[in-house]
Each structure stands twice: as structure tokens, then as C-alpha cells.
Design an enzyme around this catalytic site. Structure first.
Site, short mmCIF file in Angstrom:
data_model
loop_
_atom_site.label_atom_id
_atom_site.label_comp_id
_atom_site.label_asym_id
_atom_site.label_seq_id
_atom_site.Cartn_x
_atom_site.Cartn_y
_atom_site.Cartn_z
N ARG A 259 0.95 -1.09 -0.21
CA ARG A 259 0.01 0.21 0.00
C ARG A 259 1.01 1.22 0.05
O ARG A 259 0.58 2.25 -0.47
CB ARG A 259 -1.08 0.11 0.99
CG ARG A 259 -1.94 1.18 1.46
CD ARG A 259 -3.21 1.03 2.05
NE ARG A 259 -3.10 0.17 3.21
CZ ARG A 259 -2.23 0.38 4.42
NH1 ARG A 259 -1.62 1.55 4.47
NH2 ARG A 259 -2.11 -0.57 5.43
N TYR B 51 -16.91 15.43 -16.48
CA TYR B 51 -17.39 13.99 -16.33
C TYR B 51 -18.28 14.05 -15.18
O TYR B 51 -18.00 14.47 -14.32
CB TYR B 51 -15.95 13.42 -16.07
CG TYR B 51 -16.47 11.80 -15.78
CD1 TYR B 51 -16.61 10.96 -16.87
CD2 TYR B 51 -16.14 11.16 -14.60
CE1 TYR B 51 -16.84 9.78 -16.57
CE2 TYR B 51 -16.33 9.71 -14.29
CZ TYR B 51 -16.61 9.02 -15.50
OH TYR B 51 -16.85 7.86 -15.20
N ASP C 275 -8.46 17.55 -16.01
CA ASP C 275 -8.91 16.14 -16.24
C ASP C 275 -8.36 16.26 -17.57
O ASP C 275 -9.08 16.68 -18.81
CB ASP C 275 -10.17 15.79 -15.94
CG ASP C 275 -10.69 14.29 -16.15
OD1 ASP C 275 -9.65 13.77 -17.13
OD2 ASP C 275 -11.37 13.87 -15.73
N LYS D 136 -8.91 4.76 -19.84
CA LYS D 136 -9.06 5.13 -21.32
C LYS D 136 -8.06 5.10 -22.11
O LYS D 136 -7.33 4.00 -22.53
CB LYS D 136 -9.74 6.67 -21.27
CG LYS D 136 -10.53 6.77 -20.04
CD LYS D 136 -11.93 5.98 -20.17
CE LYS D 136 -12.92 5.73 -19.00
NZ LYS D 136 -13.26 7.17 -18.39
C1 LIG Z 1 -13.76 7.73 -17.26
C2 LIG Z 1 -13.60 8.97 -16.76
C3 LIG Z 1 -13.18 9.20 -15.24
C4 LIG Z 1 -13.22 8.34 -14.16
O1 LIG Z 1 -12.36 7.22 -14.25
P1 LIG Z 1 -12.53 5.79 -13.88
O2 LIG Z 1 -11.28 5.20 -14.45
O3 LIG Z 1 -13.76 5.07 -14.75
O4 LIG Z 1 -12.81 5.82 -12.23
C5 LIG Z 1 -12.73 10.80 -15.04
N1 LIG Z 1 -12.66 11.79 -16.12
C6 LIG Z 1 -13.17 11.41 -17.50
C7 LIG Z 1 -12.93 12.50 -18.47
C8 LIG Z 1 -13.33 10.07 -17.80
O5 LIG Z 1 -13.69 9.84 -19.19
#
Ligand SMILES: *Cc1c(COP(=O)(O)O)cnc(C)c1O
Length: 384
Positions: A50, A103, A175, A200
Site C-alpha cells: 500500500r 465528467y 482532467d 481510457k
Molecule cells: C472515465 C473518466 C473518469 C473516471 O475514471 P474511472 O477510471 O472510470 O474511475 C474521469 N474523467 C473522465 C474524463 C473520464 O472519461
């Protein structure tokens, strides 16, 4: 590593061969603990999974190098990364300014999970500099933005927002999931922190969930690192390893995603079935100029507004075959979704609600003529 260009860093940063065996790929350190050379005698600082794991460290080094940051931390998901960042930096009574099309999960985290613990959030149109200034309060600590946004691919000027926010002493978080660092590097444009859902484009193969925070300087690192250690939403060794593997092809993948999406956007603009094509690479897109200034490519995401309305959009989302109906984005395979009932179901009826006549495409790296043929047969099925 920082003297090398992006594609080279993506392959080599944090990826030195195993010093003992010479294995060219660093191993997956699938271990929960590390043997100590006497009490407190940690080898390379490693003690318990951790707190730190060599595979996770290798991913964190790679992520920092990609975004041009000083440090990075990797987490079990994008939202786990966002949560650690927010709780690391904020205290009860603090206020967050959130772009009005971020998001949905970020909105949910702030307004449903963190609000009961005393964090206030206001959504704001970030393209409107006056609106941002007017929304800043004495308690405001963070401006949080996403560009290109989801699902309308709106573009905001990162450098301009950073200037306004910094004049008020705020921390700017971007983000960068949709663009990926291959196409856009927010820290160089003035942002303080970058977050990612590595699920992603960074992972890129729809086979792993993960998230990251990248730090432009040392100011907030210790607080967020403490959250990672004390709460424990770390990425598992195998997940971290899969993500490092995905990242090595990020530069070529993003080039192909962008090329395919541009071709599909141009095709869609020529079709009367689509009233709107939301893609920042089109001259008709309101954010085209800013996108061209702050991005080196326009990415693989686009949304289409069906002329015939919401029912047609729903039906179209179920009429393609190469474009598979699924949540998520950023993998090598193409996906289609109906945002009002899928990715954006949780914000229906809120300030973040999206048009009801759109489908969202995550354009993969298949041959683009096959992808366009698939969309064409989808339109034909609608017409029948
Ligand atoms: C998918 C996504 C998230 C969240 O990520 P997870 O890995 O699903 O927790 C945050 N911001 C954007 C722009 C996303 O597409």
C-alpha cells in the site's frame, strides 16, 4: 529522460531493464510486502504494497515524464485518483469551481460524496472569463476543468483559465483523459495538477481500470501521497504493469485515433442525417482555434446530433456492429454510446444534462473505411 521527445519518453521513462536478469521489460512485482535488512532496513525504500510497489513506481515515473510533471501517483481508478486529490488538498468549508460539462462521475463525487463532508461546489461556464471571476469566493481553492469535454467536445483555453485562477491564488486541475498527454500537456499551459482515468487512452486496450494524479510542482504531493497511503486505493501491480505496456504505444495510437475521427467527422458533416457534428478538428467547431493552439491533434472522441431527434439517436446507437454499444472510451476498438441514458444518466435533469439527440463515438484504430461503412449501414437501417 526529459531531454527526449514524447514518443521516446513514453517507451523508456521508468522502464529500465531488470538489473539482475537483464529482462528488457521490468517484471510485475506481484508481492504484498518486502523483506527488510534488519528492522527499518528497506531495500530501495520498499516496505509494504500500500505504501509502495516497484511496478507502481515504474508507472508513476512514466506518467510524470509524459505530462512533464515532477511526480505522479497512480490509483485503482480515475475517480479514486480524483478523490485522493480533493481530500488531500481541501478541508471542510472549502469551495470548488467546476466546469459545467465535466465528467459526470466528478460531479457526483463532489456533490454526493464530498458535499456532506463540507466541500462546496459550483458549476460554471469556463468559456466565460467574467463568469469565472464572479464565481470565485474567499473559500474557493480549486478550479477544475476538462477539455475537450464530454460529450460535446467543448474546448476551453487552459492558459487563460490558469491566469485567472492564479491571480486569485487558486489551484488549477485539468482532467486530461480525453486528449491524453500525447496531444495536450496542461502543466506546460499553466495548470498545477493533471488527473487521468488511465482506464481510457493511457491503458488503451479496454483491459484495465486505473487513475493518476500528476504534479507540476511539489506543493501538494505529500498531502495526496498521504491519502494514497492512508486510504489505500492504489493500483494493483498487474494493473500498473498493463498500463505501462499500453502507454508505450500511446503516441502512435493517438495519431491514428485522431486521423480516423477527423475522417469520420468530415464524412458526418456531409450527411443530412446529422444536424450537428461535435469534433474540435472541424473548422465549424467553436473551439477549433483554441484546440489548434493548445493541442497537437484533435483526438478520437466525437459526438453526432441526429436530425431526427432522440429516438433516432437511441436507435442509431443500437444499429452499428463494429462500433460496439458500451460505456467507456479510449480503447483500440470503436465504441458507440447514447450519453443521456449511459455515461450521462446520473446528470440527467441537472446543470450537466446533455442533448437528448446525440450519440457519442470513441473512434478506434480499425481501418477507417470499415468504420465509415459501419456507420453508413447504421443509417440505412434507421431509414428502413
Ligand atoms: C472515465 C473518466 C473518469 C473516471 O475514471 P474511472 O477510471 O472510470 O474511475 C474521469 N474523467 C473522465 C474524463 C473520464 O472519461
Amino acid at each position: 529522460m526529459s531531454e527526449h521527445s514524447f514518443a521516446t519518453r513514453a517507451i523508456h521513462a521508468g522502464q529500465a531493464p531488470d538489473p539482475i536478469t537483464g529482462a528488457i521489460i521490468p517484471p510485475i512485482y506481484q508481492a504484498s510486502t518486502h523483506v527488510q535488512d534488519g528492522i527499518g532496513g528497506f531495500r530501495e525504500g520498499f516496505e509494504y504494497n500500500r505504501a509502495g510497489n516497484p511496478t507502481r513506481s515504474s508507472l508513476e515515473t512514466q506518467l510524470a515524464a509524459l505530462e512533464g510533471g515532477v511526480e505522479a501517483l497512480s490509483f485503482a481508478s480515475g475517480l479514486a485518483a480524483e478523490d485522493a486529490l480533493l481530500r488531500g488538498i481541501l478541508k471542510p468549508g472549502d469551495h470548488v469551481l467546476l466546469g459545467n460539462d465535466v465528467y459526470g462521475g466528478t460531479y457526483r463525487l463532489l456533490t454526493k460524496v464530498l458535499a456532506p463532508w463540507g466541500i462546496e461546489t459550483t458549476t460554471v461556464e469556463l468559456a466565460d472569463a467574467e463568469a469565472i471571476r464572479a464565481a470565485i469566493r474567499p473559500e474557493t481553492k480549486i478550479v477544475w476543468l476538462e477539455t475537450p469535454s464530454n460529450p460535446l467536445l467543448k474546448i476551453v483555453d487552459i492558459a487563460q483559465i490558469a491566469e485567472i485562477a492564479h491571480a486569485a491564488g487558486l489551484t488549477v486541475v485539468v482532467d486530461n483523459t480525453f486528449a491524453s498527454p500525447a496531444l495536450q500537456q496542461p502543466l506546460a499551459l499553466g495548470a498545477d495538477l493533471v488527473v487521468h482515468s488511465t482506464t481510457k487512452y493511457l491503458g488503451g486496450h479496454s483491459d484495465v481500470l486505473g487513475g493518476a494524479v500528476v504534479f507540476g510542482d511539489d506543493r501538494h504531493f505529500d498531502q495526496v501521497k498521504f491519502q494514497q497511503f492512508a486510504v489505500g486505493a492504489v493500483s494493483a501491480p498487474l494493473d500498473a504493469w498493463l498500463t505501462t505496456r499500453g502507454i508505450k504505444t500511446l503516441a502512435v495510437r493517438m495519431r491514428q485515433h485522431s486521423e480516423n475521427a477527423q475522417a469520420i467527422a468530415e464524412w458526418a458533416e456531409s450527411r443530412p442525417e446529422f444536424a450537428d457534428v461535435f469534433y474540435p478538428g472541424l473548422a465549424s467547431h467553436a473551439g477549433n482555434e483554441i484546440a489548434a493552439k493548445q493541442m497537437s491533434g484533435f483526438g478520437g472522441m466525437l459526438s453526432l446530433g441526429l436530425s431526427a431527434g432522440a429516438d433516432a439517436a437511441r436507435a442509431f446507437a443500437e444499429s452499428t456492429s463494429l462500433f460496439q454499444l458500451a460505456e467507456s472510451l479510449g480503447g483500440v476498438e470503436s465504441l458507440i454510446g447514447y450519453p443521456p441514458e449511459m455515461t450521462h444518466a446520473s446528470v440527467r435533469g441537472t446543470a450537466l444534462a446533455v442533448p437528448e439527440n446525440i450519440v457519442r463515438l470513441s473512434v478506434g484504430i480499425e481501418d477507417v473505411s470499415d468504420l465509415i461503412a459501419d456507420l453508413e449501414q447504421g443509417l440505412e437501417r434507421l431509414a428502413r
